[in-house]
Design an enzyme around this catalytic site. Structure first.
Site: not given
Length: 433
Positions: A214-216
């Site tokens: 998700i962070c990417t």
């Protein structure tokens, strides 16, 4: 949706001379691999051509090949289910369709084509989802063949057929023949519900679905796929609210494509297209016509259907695989049943977890397990533990995510797991270590 009425075409026409000459060589005389119950002659030919009712699920690349082969083999009462309409990209491998058919239901067009081309064959189409039909519908068939590109649909029909089996009614057991292809690789298998291993038993053989952190996708996208995932996972619920994303709706795909393309432009990423957007959100795998022909044809799915219907030879026990990426290699083996299979095993799935695990960590473990393949699971014991929806229930149970599993279970050690991606309830027997 209702069954689609299709003109009979040549369905009532007579067979051409010597049509079954080669097939009758098998059915008129017992051979060295003939089943003990085989009775050569007119009886078996009559059953195949006038009594046997067969269902084909999917009228895509694999389904088109299956329908044609069944009709030419002598099956005359064929039913087909498909929920898709014909796209221009289908025409390079789904040979029952023509440019004029684009936009029309695959099941309807395929049925019309087969009945026009093969005299005496009746094909009944249904344009809709397999979940639209109840058990009484599937009970009418002698054999069911799957030519699907969806794991979730396979799991649903597998669980449905297993649950239909009644020990006191032999006719409730419906053989399931499942075929699948991925590029130059393919597989076919024969599933006898409650007897052989079922589809759920072999989930750990599947490739793990691609997942992006998700962070990417939220902060540092680098690939066009990251932009598409961002649009479907983060932006869709943010903009559309509780509206469910339908990956089979062209309008929904177009919305995702537009949003993903704008994000790709912002980060100077090239390669976002409508077809790639559809491929990412539907997890579409590449299809090659020759692989479809091998798996569907007279070496796999249709051969097994013919052998089961006529008992003229021993059917596959129970898994056939083809690998054509480097030369041509095929292999057969018996895939064994899982004792803890949640569909046919009859036992709860035992999981051992550390005593300090939280509910959130347990959910992460369930999502990561290859032999479960579950998305957004909801948990309950004697009371709700954590529910993914509706929003009010999710909000009410959200505080439990940070609690230890041992705190929310009370005296029970069993957790009931449900999910929209599961066609059944999964019972977990939890042991703390």
């Amino acid at each position: 949706m209702a069954d689609v009425a299709v003109p009979n075409g040549n369905a009532t026409g007579s067979d051409w001379p010597n049509r079954y000459f080669h097939v009758d060589q098998i059915l008129d005389t017992a051979g060295p691999r003939t089943d003990d119950s085989f009775s050569a002659g007119e009886g078996v030919k009559k059953f195949l051509r006038t009594e046997c009712k067969i269902l084909v699920i999917g009228a895509g690349g694999l389904g088109c090949e299956i329908l044609a082969n069944l009709a030419l083999t002598g099956f005359k009462d064929i039913h087909v289910i498909d929920m898709d309409t014909i796209d221009i990209s289908n025409l390079n491998r789904q040979f029952l369709f023509r440019p004029k058919d684009v936009g029309h239901p695959k099941a309807t067009v395929a049925a019309e084509f087969i009945m026009k081309r093969v005299p005496g064959c009746k094909v009944t189409p249904y344009f809709g989802k397999i979940q639209d039909k109840d058990e009484s519908y599937y009970m009418q068939f002698n054999i069911i063949i799957c030519g699907l590109d969806s794991i979730e649909a396979r799991r649903w029909i597998n669980a449905t057929l297993v649950n239909m089996v009644d020990e006191n009614n032999g006719e409730s057991l419906k053989p399931l023949i499942d075929g699948g292809t991925e590029g130059f690789k393919g597989q076919a298998r024969v599933i006898l519900p409650r007897i052989t291993s079922c589809y759920e038993c072999s989930l750990d053989m599947l490739n793990k679905p691609t997942a992006f952190p998700i962070c990417t996708i939220a902060n540092t996208p680098r690939l066009p796929e990251h932009c598409i995932e961002w649009a479907s996972v983060l932006e869709w619920p943010k903009v559309q609210g509780d509206k469910k994303l339908d990956t089979d709706d062209p309008d929904h795909i177009t919305w995702l494509y537009t949003v993903a393309a704008a994000r790709a432009k912002e980060f100077k990423i090239e390669g976002v297209t409508w077809s790639l957007t559809q491929g990412v959100v539907k997890n579409i795998i590449p299809a090659i016509a020759s692989t479809n022909a091998i798996i569907a044809g007279m070496s796999s799915c249709c051969t097994e259907a013919f052998k089961i219907a006529t008992t003229s030879a021993a059917y596959l026990n129970n898994y056939f695989m083809l690998i054509g990426t480097d030369g041509v290699y095929s292999y057969t083996f018996e895939h064994e049943k899982r004792k803890d299979c949640p569909v046919c095993g009859g036992e709860s799935l035992n999981v051992e977890i550390p005593a300090d695990w939280t509910v959130e960590r347990l959910i992460e473990m369930l999502v990561e397990r290859q032999d479960i393949q579950i998305k957004k699971p909801s948990l309950a014991s004697d009371k709700p533990i954590y529910f993914q929806g509706p929003p009010q229930l999710e909000q009410a149970t959200r505080p439990n995510l940070e609690k230890k599993v041992s705190e929310v279970l009370n005296s029970s050690s069993t957790i009931n797991v449900t999910s929209t991606s599961l066609p059944f309830s999964l019972n977990l027997s939890v042991t703390f270590v």
